[in-house]
Design an enzyme around this catalytic site. Structure first.
Site, PDB file in Angstrom:
ATOM      1  N   GLY A   1       0.810  -1.211   0.000  1.00  0.00           N
ATOM      2  CA  GLY A   1       0.000   0.000   0.000  1.00  0.00           C
ATOM      3  C   GLY A   1       0.839   1.254   0.000  1.00  0.00           C
ATOM      4  N   CYS A   2       0.434   2.229   0.820  1.00  0.00           N
ATOM      5  CA  CYS A   2       1.098   3.537   0.838  1.00  0.00           C
ATOM      6  C   CYS A   2       2.549   3.465   1.305  1.00  0.00           C
ATOM      7  CB  CYS A   2       0.316   4.500   1.735  1.00  0.00           C
ATOM      8  SG  CYS A   2      -1.320   4.931   1.097  1.00  0.00           S
ATOM      9  N   ALA A   3       2.923   2.401   2.006  1.00  0.00           N
ATOM     10  CA  ALA A   3       4.319   2.241   2.439  1.00  0.00           C
ATOM     11  C   ALA A   3       5.199   1.661   1.340  1.00  0.00           C
ATOM     12  CB  ALA A   3       4.384   1.334   3.672  1.00  0.00           C
ATOM     13  N   GLY A   4       4.603   1.302   0.207  1.00  0.00           N
ATOM     14  CA  GLY A   4       5.334   0.572  -0.819  1.00  0.00           C
ATOM     15  C   GLY A   4       6.477   1.317  -1.458  1.00  0.00           C
TER      16      GLY A   4
ATOM     17  N   LEU B   1       3.592   5.423   5.841  1.00  0.00           N
ATOM     18  CA  LEU B   1       2.734   4.536   6.618  1.00  0.00           C
ATOM     19  C   LEU B   1       1.869   3.722   5.671  1.00  0.00           C
ATOM     20  CD1 LEU B   1       1.703   7.237   9.194  1.00  0.00           C
ATOM     21  CD2 LEU B   1       2.920   5.145   9.802  1.00  0.00           C
TER      22      LEU B   1
END
Length: 346
Positions: free
Chosen positions: A139-142, A332
């Site tokens: 997700g956004c941490a990728g 995050l």
């Protein structure tokens, strides 16, 4: 031995979505079904987003879509974005695709088997023996975690060239069959884009340290996807800003300790702008002066939240400003996870 960032490329799809048009379209599609839409419609104006880009034209959303429709659009749009972002990073690095030894593909907004780098293989000209590492679910941490993985792969094979591509088509998750608050927040924030980076132990550029992830236990419900026959349904818990305020500083300290750094040695935190409230919460948690993360706010304004690639759009903006010194990338994502990566810019 250090790993350097030789080239960074960030691209968006061709369809521009001004926030005013997003609000107008959402109102026309959701308003008649859900009278409560007007109660949360002001979020379009307060989210800090002015413009986004979509893999499909706005009229694609005018009728209900199934999971298969969404994934077909993902395969087409994400493959095109992958190809363009990879080529942009290669051009910046002064390399060609046949000089890449390993490619890391980060994506969580669709299912691709064969994976995206295989679909782009012929168009880019990768070698037949290229090592492929597709990564799903970050997700956004990728963007940060994928770059950290690529750094480790480059370090493990000195002299090799590693390409990391993060590509997401978040807008395709828009759905008209339900209207939870998280769905509206996603509609307000989500955009599409891709970012790619070329890494190697040979060559000059910003130097990447060893990344670190911090996974908080019992937090699976904070962020992620619900999956059903209609498609992907976003999970955004309302507690995210307060969770960041309470827990992010400790995670950052752990990442700094692991890198042999202290907060006073960090000239610039480069963070994923998940939303305006999250950016403000990160500033507060890290005790940063107000406005320290303006590059994050500017990126959110111009592109929305593109999930994994977004933090690399921020990094590109920070580097273009001429900033130097010790930086720390941070994002995050689902898990609930914080991902960090030290970057030293000479």
């Amino acid at each position: 031995m250090t790993v350097s960032l030789l080239g960074l490329g960030c691209v968006t799809p061709p369809h521009v979505l001004p926030q005013t048009l997003a609000e107008e379209t959402a109102r026309s599609l959701l308003g008649p079904r859900y009278p409560e839409f007007e109660r949360i419609a002001p979020s379009f104006q307060t989210a800090g987003v002015r413009t986004r880009y979509c893999a499909v034209p706005i009229d694609w959303f005018s009728d209900d879509k199934r999971w298969s429709d969404r994934n077909a659009a993902y395969l087409e749009g994400a493959t095109a974005l992958f190809t363009r972002a990879a080529q942009a990073a290669l051009d910046k690095a002064g390399l060609t695709a046949d000089q890449i030894d390993t490619v890391v593909t980060v994506s969580t907004t669709g299912i691709a088997t064969p994976s995206l780098e295989a679909r782009a293989h012929a168009a880019l000209g990768f070698r037949p023996d290229i090592q492929r590492v597709p990564v799903f679910g970050l997700g956004c941490a990728g963007g940060v975690s994928g770059l950290a993985l690529a750094q480790q792969l480059a370090l493990a094979a000195p002299g090799s060239n590693v390409l990391m591509v993060a590509v997401e088509t978040c807008s395709l998750s828009f759905r008209t069959d339900r209207m939870q608050k998280a769905d509206i927040i996603a509609t307000v924030l989500f955009g599409d884009g891709a970012a790619a980076a070329v890494l190697s132990t040979e060559g000059e550029g910003p130097q990447l340290g060893t990344g670190r992830q911090v996974l908080w236990p019992n937090t699976l419900q904070i962020m992620g996807w619900d999956v059903d026959d209609t498609g992907l349904g976003v999970v955004f818990d309302r507690s995210i800003p307060s969770f960041v305020t309470e827990h992010f500083a400790q995670a950052a300290t752990q990442a700094l300790d692991a890198a042999g750094l202290t907060a006073t040695q960090i000239d610039r935190f480069v963070c994923h702008p998940g939303g305006a409230k999250v950016v403000t919460a990160i500033e507060g948690a890290l005790d940063l002066p107000k406005g320290s993360l303006d590059a994050e706010r500017d990126t959110l304004r111009d592109y929305g939240n593109m999930s994994a690639p977004t933090v690399l759009f921020v990094l590109e903006r920070v580097l273009a400003s001429g900033a130097t010194g010790q930086m720390m990338l941070a994002a995050l994502g689902p898990g609930f996870t914080a991902s960090f990566l030290p970057v030293r810019v000479p």
